[in-house]
Design an enzyme around this catalytic site. Structure first.
Site, PDB file in Angstrom:
ATOM      1  CG  ASP A 187       1.810  -2.992  -6.224  1.00  0.00           C
ATOM      2  OD1 ASP A 187       1.334  -4.138  -6.367  1.00  0.00           O
ATOM      3  OD2 ASP A 187       2.773  -2.575  -6.902  1.00  0.00           O
ATOM      4  CG  ASN A 208     -11.662  16.147  26.622  1.00  0.00           C
ATOM      5  OD1 ASN A 208     -11.458  17.314  26.298  1.00  0.00           O
ATOM      6  ND2 ASN A 208     -11.469  15.146  25.783  1.00  0.00           N
ATOM      7  NE  ARG A 229     -11.169  13.954  16.992  1.00  0.00           N
ATOM      8  CZ  ARG A 229     -10.484  14.496  17.993  1.00  0.00           C
ATOM      9  NH1 ARG A 229     -10.945  15.557  18.627  1.00  0.00           N
ATOM     10  NH2 ARG A 229      -9.334  13.964  18.363  1.00  0.00           N
ATOM     11  CB  THR A 289       7.805 -12.015  -7.915  1.00  0.00           C
ATOM     12  OG1 THR A 289       8.191 -12.639  -9.156  1.00  0.00           O
ATOM     13  CG2 THR A 289       7.383 -10.579  -8.184  1.00  0.00           C
ATOM     14  CE  LYS A 343       4.575  -0.397  -5.487  1.00  0.00           C
ATOM     15  NZ  LYS A 343       4.800  -0.850  -6.878  1.00  0.00           N
ATOM     16  CB  ALA A 398     -25.661  26.822  21.190  1.00  0.00           C
ATOM     17  NE  ARG A 420       7.317   3.348 -12.428  1.00  0.00           N
ATOM     18  CZ  ARG A 420       6.393   2.842 -13.239  1.00  0.00           C
ATOM     19  NH1 ARG A 420       5.916   3.553 -14.240  1.00  0.00           N
ATOM     20  NH2 ARG A 420       5.925   1.624 -13.036  1.00  0.00           N
ATOM     21  CE1 TYR A 429     -13.876  17.360  21.204  1.00  0.00           C
ATOM     22  CE2 TYR A 429     -13.667  18.000  23.508  1.00  0.00           C
ATOM     23  CZ  TYR A 429     -13.323  17.169  22.453  1.00  0.00           C
ATOM     24  OH  TYR A 429     -12.437  16.149  22.652  1.00  0.00           O
ATOM     25  N   GLY A 450       8.229  -3.891  -2.162  1.00  0.00           N
ATOM     26  CA  GLY A 450       8.773  -2.933  -3.119  1.00  0.00           C
ATOM     27  C   GLY A 450       8.891  -1.524  -2.555  1.00  0.00           C
TER      28      GLY A 450
END
Length: 448
Positions: free
Chosen positions: A105, A366, A313, A81, A22, A360, A15, A346, A11
């Site tokens: 959905d 990198n 991360r 469907t 979607k 610190a 909307r 980092y 779909g």
């Protein structure tokens, strides 16, 4: 019982007012279709077919990441469907088990509900729910659990619209029978579409039994608008928070903690306020995540402490008793047991040995603008504050770098490395400089 899944994800979702298909809008940091696939995978299906249409290329790429074993087929025209399922059936050639049709959905159907659907002995089984406000849902005309027929709202009489038992759209049927019933579908209805739900009437016409299995209405929540997407996110988070607490997780302020679909947290973990999980996070028992941390694609071992204000991360692997302090970012790095990274640092594309202290302001430099390079630091090393480690570089076990150093060459085990300019001190020069500047400022004020 052998199971196959067909997930309808073709779909457009007009909307949503979005260029994004979607089913790729996110709840719990995962595309909607990922929720359907996760629920279905709990049944250990032999085959999984996803039917894509609008934005098929994007959907195909997403499904390949979510479930590499799933096969994507294309519904070039969205004709209902029943037509969508017809596109999937050739991919099930030779399959002899039970097929469950899900919707990409509809993110909240529980695996336990699908197990009940799969276990139904009826030729065709439909998942239904009692609606507080039936609205425009299709109605299930049933006597007890025996299902007589499904009537779409557009085609229902006033008497049928008064029924509160509604159709979720999820259907289970034996593969061979499903192929026969779908092949016989017509589109003589108000929308001119091929309704999958018409297979109930076709089965009954053959004298075959149809059944309705019910679930809570909340499980059938479909996403069609941005408002419904926000409501779904709130519902997902409420469930995830409750589940985490039931599993022994402490949250200081639960309403401010946001989980992803695949977040895994062990017992006796403590989560401070405003902790946000992206995809792919595992936290072992006894760890503490302080306030305002963002975690994604990382593994945190027992007894580690993270934050406040830390960011982990993808590829961050933290061993037991690691400490990550405030304003520290770790990416694609392995930190050994007992490593301490207090603040303002980092660490990217790095490997840090056990017991090492990172001062610190340390940065692993990198990226050279084209390639990423790796930094390796041995066990029980001491990296002085404001050290720039220009990768590729290795610091050996027990080595030390002086504060403010730029390290461009490997440091042997047990060595001290200093890489900074020589300090020059001029006695009395600061006093003379300030006197000169103050005099200049005074003259400027007189001139004004």
């Amino acid at each position: 019982m052998t199971i196959a899944l067909i997930v309808l994800a073709a779909g457009q979702g007009t909307r949503m007012n979005s260029d994004l298909p979607k089913v790729l809008h996110r709840v719990g940091a995962a595309p909607l279709v990922a929720h359907a696939l996760a629920a279905g995978r709990a049944l250990e299906p032999e085959r999984v077919i996803v039917v894509a249409g609008h934005g098929a290329e994007a959907v195909t790429r997403a499904v390949a990441k979510i479930d590499p074993e799933a096969e994507v087929v294309i519904q070039a025209e969205q004709l209902g469907t029943g037509h969508a399922v017809a596109q999937a059936l050739p991919a099930l050639a030779g399959f002899a088990g039970r097929v469950i049709v899900l919707y990409g959905d509809t993110p909240f159907i529980r695996p336990e509900t699908l197990e009940g659907l799969a276990a139904s002995p009826a030729a065709v089984t439909v998942l239904g729910f009692e609606a507080a406000d039936p609205g425009r849902y299709g109605r299930l005309v049933a006597s007890g659990s025996a299902l007589e027929r499904i009537v779409e709202f557009k085609d229902a009489t006033d008497e049928e619209r008064a029924i509160t038992l509604c159709n979720s759209g999820v259907i289970a049927c034996d593969a061979e029978l499903l192929e026969e019933l779908v092949a016989g579908l017509g589109n003589a209805n108000a929308a001119g579409e091929y309704y999958l739900t018409d297979i109930v009437a076709a089965a009954r016409a053959r004298g075959l039994p149809a059944e309705v299995v019910t679930c809570d209405e909340a499980e059938t929540l479909g996403i069609n608008t941005r408002a419904e997407l926000a409501r779904a996110e709130a519902l997902f988070q409420a469930r995830a928070r409750t589940e985490a607490q039931e599993n022994g997780v402490t949250m200081v302020d639960p309403g401010t903690v946001y989980f992803a679909l695949d977040t895994y947290i062990g017992r006796d973990v403590v989560l401070g306020p405003h902790v946000v999980f992206g995809p792919g996070v595992t936290i072992e028992s006894g760890a503490t995540i302080e306030a305002f941390c963002h975690l994604e694609g990382c593994h945190i071992s027992r007894g580690a402490t993270i934050g406040p204000f830390a960011r982990l991360r993808p590829g961050a692997e933290l061993a037991e008793e690691v400490h990550i302090g405030n304003f520290v970012e770790v990416k694609n790095a392995i930190l050994g047991e007992g490593v301490k990274v207090g603040h303002l640092t980092y660490l990217g594309d790095a490997e840090i040995g056990e017991g090492t202290n990172i001062g610190a302001g340390t940065v692993t430099c990198n990226y050279d603008g084209v390639f990423k390079h790796r930094t390796t630091i041995g066990a029980h090393a001491f990296i002085g504050s404001d050290t720039m480690l220009v990768a590729p570089v290795t610091v050996g076990d027990g080595a030390l770098t002086g504060s403010g150093s730029v390290i461009t060459e490997d440091v042997p085990a047990g060595a001290i490395a200093l890489g900074r300019a020589k300090q020059v001190t001029r006695p009395g020069l600061a006093t003379k400089l300030f006197e000169m500047l103050r005099a200049k400022k005074a003259n400027l004020k007189k001139g004004a």
